[in-house]
Design a protein around this motif. Sequence first.
Motif, mmCIF file in Angstrom:
data_model
loop_
_atom_site.group_PDB
_atom_site.id
_atom_site.type_symbol
_atom_site.label_atom_id
_atom_site.label_comp_id
_atom_site.label_asym_id
_atom_site.label_seq_id
_atom_site.Cartn_x
_atom_site.Cartn_y
_atom_site.Cartn_z
ATOM 1 N N PHE A 1 6.817 4.290 -5.744
ATOM 2 C CA PHE A 1 6.216 5.517 -6.022
ATOM 3 C C PHE A 1 5.135 5.967 -5.048
ATOM 4 O O PHE A 1 4.961 5.432 -3.667
ATOM 5 C CB PHE A 1 5.387 5.036 -7.385
ATOM 6 C CG PHE A 1 6.273 4.702 -8.535
ATOM 7 C CD1 PHE A 1 7.499 5.143 -8.611
ATOM 8 C CD2 PHE A 1 5.602 3.759 -9.589
ATOM 9 C CE1 PHE A 1 8.198 4.763 -9.596
ATOM 10 C CE2 PHE A 1 6.427 3.522 -10.494
ATOM 11 C CZ PHE A 1 7.501 3.975 -10.509
ATOM 12 N N THR B 1 -2.943 -5.881 0.696
ATOM 13 C CA THR B 1 -2.375 -4.827 0.262
ATOM 14 C C THR B 1 -3.082 -3.811 -0.898
ATOM 15 O O THR B 1 -4.191 -4.587 -1.362
ATOM 16 C CB THR B 1 -0.891 -4.991 -0.346
ATOM 17 O OG1 THR B 1 -1.137 -5.600 -1.639
ATOM 18 C CG2 THR B 1 -0.144 -5.779 0.533
ATOM 19 N N TYR C 1 1.860 -12.427 -14.653
ATOM 20 C CA TYR C 1 2.289 -12.394 -13.259
ATOM 21 C C TYR C 1 2.540 -13.810 -12.955
ATOM 22 O O TYR C 1 3.759 -14.046 -12.607
ATOM 23 C CB TYR C 1 0.976 -11.925 -12.416
ATOM 24 C CG TYR C 1 1.223 -11.844 -11.021
ATOM 25 C CD1 TYR C 1 1.610 -10.726 -10.322
ATOM 26 C CD2 TYR C 1 0.823 -12.974 -10.011
ATOM 27 C CE1 TYR C 1 2.009 -10.461 -9.064
ATOM 28 C CE2 TYR C 1 1.190 -12.698 -8.823
ATOM 29 C CZ TYR C 1 1.489 -11.721 -8.363
ATOM 30 O OH TYR C 1 2.017 -11.187 -6.865
ATOM 31 N N THR D 1 7.408 1.603 -0.466
ATOM 32 C CA THR D 1 6.413 2.768 -0.239
ATOM 33 C C THR D 1 5.240 2.086 0.344
ATOM 34 O O THR D 1 4.383 3.064 0.810
ATOM 35 C CB THR D 1 6.284 3.572 -0.964
ATOM 36 O OG1 THR D 1 5.947 3.057 -2.516
ATOM 37 C CG2 THR D 1 7.810 4.551 -1.544
ATOM 38 N N SER D 2 4.779 1.001 0.167
ATOM 39 C CA SER D 2 3.652 0.538 0.487
ATOM 40 C C SER D 2 3.679 -1.214 0.775
ATOM 41 O O SER D 2 4.647 -1.706 0.242
ATOM 42 C CB SER D 2 2.672 0.748 -0.427
ATOM 43 O OG SER D 2 2.007 0.074 -1.180
ATOM 44 N N ASN E 1 11.394 -6.726 -4.420
ATOM 45 C CA ASN E 1 9.828 -6.947 -4.032
ATOM 46 C C ASN E 1 8.997 -6.241 -4.923
ATOM 47 O O ASN E 1 7.599 -6.538 -5.021
ATOM 48 C CB ASN E 1 9.802 -6.347 -2.626
ATOM 49 C CG ASN E 1 8.243 -6.024 -2.248
ATOM 50 O OD1 ASN E 1 7.400 -6.901 -1.950
ATOM 51 N ND2 ASN E 1 7.971 -4.994 -2.347
ATOM 52 N N VAL F 1 -2.533 -11.265 0.512
ATOM 53 C CA VAL F 1 -2.017 -10.468 1.495
ATOM 54 C C VAL F 1 -2.936 -8.982 1.241
ATOM 55 O O VAL F 1 -2.942 -8.599 -0.146
ATOM 56 C CB VAL F 1 -0.516 -9.819 1.418
ATOM 57 C CG1 VAL F 1 -0.057 -8.880 2.650
ATOM 58 C CG2 VAL F 1 0.335 -11.139 1.279
HETATM 59 P P1 NAD Z 1 1.807 -2.623 -3.416
HETATM 60 O O1 NAD Z 1 0.930 -2.353 -4.682
HETATM 61 O O2 NAD Z 1 1.167 -2.372 -2.140
HETATM 62 O O3 NAD Z 1 3.025 -2.256 -3.423
HETATM 63 C C1 NAD Z 1 3.931 -2.339 -4.584
HETATM 64 C C2 NAD Z 1 5.221 -1.509 -4.485
HETATM 65 O O4 NAD Z 1 5.920 -1.475 -5.828
HETATM 66 C C3 NAD Z 1 4.743 -0.115 -4.285
HETATM 67 O O5 NAD Z 1 5.720 0.381 -3.056
HETATM 68 C C4 NAD Z 1 4.829 0.320 -5.760
HETATM 69 O O6 NAD Z 1 5.040 1.801 -5.515
HETATM 70 C C5 NAD Z 1 6.043 -0.268 -6.301
HETATM 71 N N1 NAD Z 1 6.059 -0.140 -7.508
HETATM 72 C C6 NAD Z 1 5.152 -0.476 -8.537
HETATM 73 N N2 NAD Z 1 5.662 -0.043 -9.747
HETATM 74 C C7 NAD Z 1 7.001 0.032 -9.561
HETATM 75 C C8 NAD Z 1 8.148 0.558 -10.631
HETATM 76 N N3 NAD Z 1 7.775 0.211 -11.700
HETATM 77 N N4 NAD Z 1 9.150 0.852 -9.884
HETATM 78 C C9 NAD Z 1 9.405 1.155 -8.651
HETATM 79 N N5 NAD Z 1 8.338 0.401 -7.799
HETATM 80 C C10 NAD Z 1 7.265 0.006 -8.057
HETATM 81 O O7 NAD Z 1 1.793 -4.520 -3.636
HETATM 82 P P2 NAD Z 1 2.020 -5.510 -2.816
HETATM 83 O O8 NAD Z 1 0.816 -6.358 -2.541
HETATM 84 O O9 NAD Z 1 2.668 -5.049 -1.436
HETATM 85 O O10 NAD Z 1 3.246 -6.254 -3.588
HETATM 86 C C11 NAD Z 1 4.617 -6.594 -3.396
HETATM 87 C C12 NAD Z 1 5.186 -7.889 -3.896
HETATM 88 O O11 NAD Z 1 4.458 -8.900 -3.107
HETATM 89 C C13 NAD Z 1 4.875 -7.802 -5.341
HETATM 90 O O12 NAD Z 1 5.988 -8.551 -6.179
HETATM 91 C C14 NAD Z 1 3.526 -8.840 -5.549
HETATM 92 O O13 NAD Z 1 3.831 -9.466 -6.540
HETATM 93 C C15 NAD Z 1 3.853 -9.661 -4.323
HETATM 94 N N6 NAD Z 1 2.848 -10.465 -3.710
HETATM 95 C C16 NAD Z 1 1.891 -9.871 -3.186
HETATM 96 C C17 NAD Z 1 0.619 -10.446 -2.821
HETATM 97 C C18 NAD Z 1 -0.634 -9.976 -2.365
HETATM 98 O O14 NAD Z 1 -1.531 -10.739 -2.061
HETATM 99 N N7 NAD Z 1 -0.620 -8.443 -2.035
HETATM 100 C C19 NAD Z 1 0.631 -12.024 -2.882
HETATM 101 C C20 NAD Z 1 1.824 -12.601 -3.349
HETATM 102 C C21 NAD Z 1 3.032 -11.722 -3.817
#
Ligand code: NAD
Length: 260
Positions: free
Chosen positions: A36, A190, A155, A13-14, A86, A188
């Motif tokens: 969510f 986000t 993490y 969703t994001s 993800n 990233v």
């Molecule tokens: P985000 O917070 O934008 O998105 C997270 C997503 O996971 C959202 O859709 C949220 O609703 C969902 N979510 C959270 N808890 C949940 C649950 N219990 N059940 C179902 N959905 C749930 O974060 P993001 O940065 O897009 O992260 C996505 C993935 O990328 C993660 O695994 C994160 O660890 C990984 N990541 C992010 C970065 C970064 O810099 N943003 C870097 C490396 C890895």
Amino acid sequence: MLKGKTALVTGSTSGIGLGIARALAAQGANIVLNGFGDTEGPKAEIAALGVKVAYHGADMSKPAEIEAMMTFAAAQFGQVDILVNNAGIQHVAKIENFPVERWDAVLAINLSSAFHATRLALPAMQAAHGGKGWGRIINVASVHGLVGSAEKSAYVAAKHGIVGLTKVTALENATTGVTCNAICPGWVLTPLVQKQVDAKAAAGGISNEQATQQLLGEKEPSMQFTTPEELGALAVFFCSPAGNNVRGVAWNMDGGWAAQ
Ligand code: NAD
């Protein structure tokens, strides 16, 4: 390229999940969204790409809800051909202060959820193409699946774990058309990272821009964020015929972070 295939992207969703869902939909895959917050916006955005879209609100920390989501996806579209694990959360604290409940939540959402979705998706992937198998499992790990950072014990442990799970999933299916690979992004921009920028700005009494430059400067030599679009393109590559024999890699897109 992916017309007729179905992709389930957890936490879509994001942020990165939505970016990957968008990229797979642009290749023609039907999409099952999960996560969510606002669901109508992402659903409309994916549908506008001319594919079918469904949403399931499973809480990825709960195995029974993951099972319900996988059953729902199969009922909607026949089967899941592409699984993108993800969903993820972050919590920042030193080990001695780390709330036990946050440790459990990070491990459940960032690691165990991928095990559950994978074990439930594999049988149909292995049976596809007359038993030769076809499937793509893409685990969104992190550069923190390859290196550590202070105050991110849960993490980093979960992300190292998912890189290990990726290798085992790839090996167990190495003679089939089912591949499994991990994507390891650096920073990233986000909501997950914006929270860390905000915390840095508040702690240092500095502007958002200064906090962003500090955050990048500490870890990412390119001094630029990786984008959800770039990560989506890598996911599309893993799903392409050129990705047929790419198995068990942890591919960083991290601006040089892990090269140091
Ligand atoms: P985000 O917070 O934008 O998105 C997270 C997503 O996971 C959202 O859709 C949220 O609703 C969902 N979510 C959270 N808890 C949940 C649950 N219990 N059940 C179902 N959905 C749930 O974060 P993001 O940065 O897009 O992260 C996505 C993935 O990328 C993660 O695994 C994160 O660890 C990984 N990541 C992010 C970065 C970064 O810099 N943003 C870097 C490396 C890895």
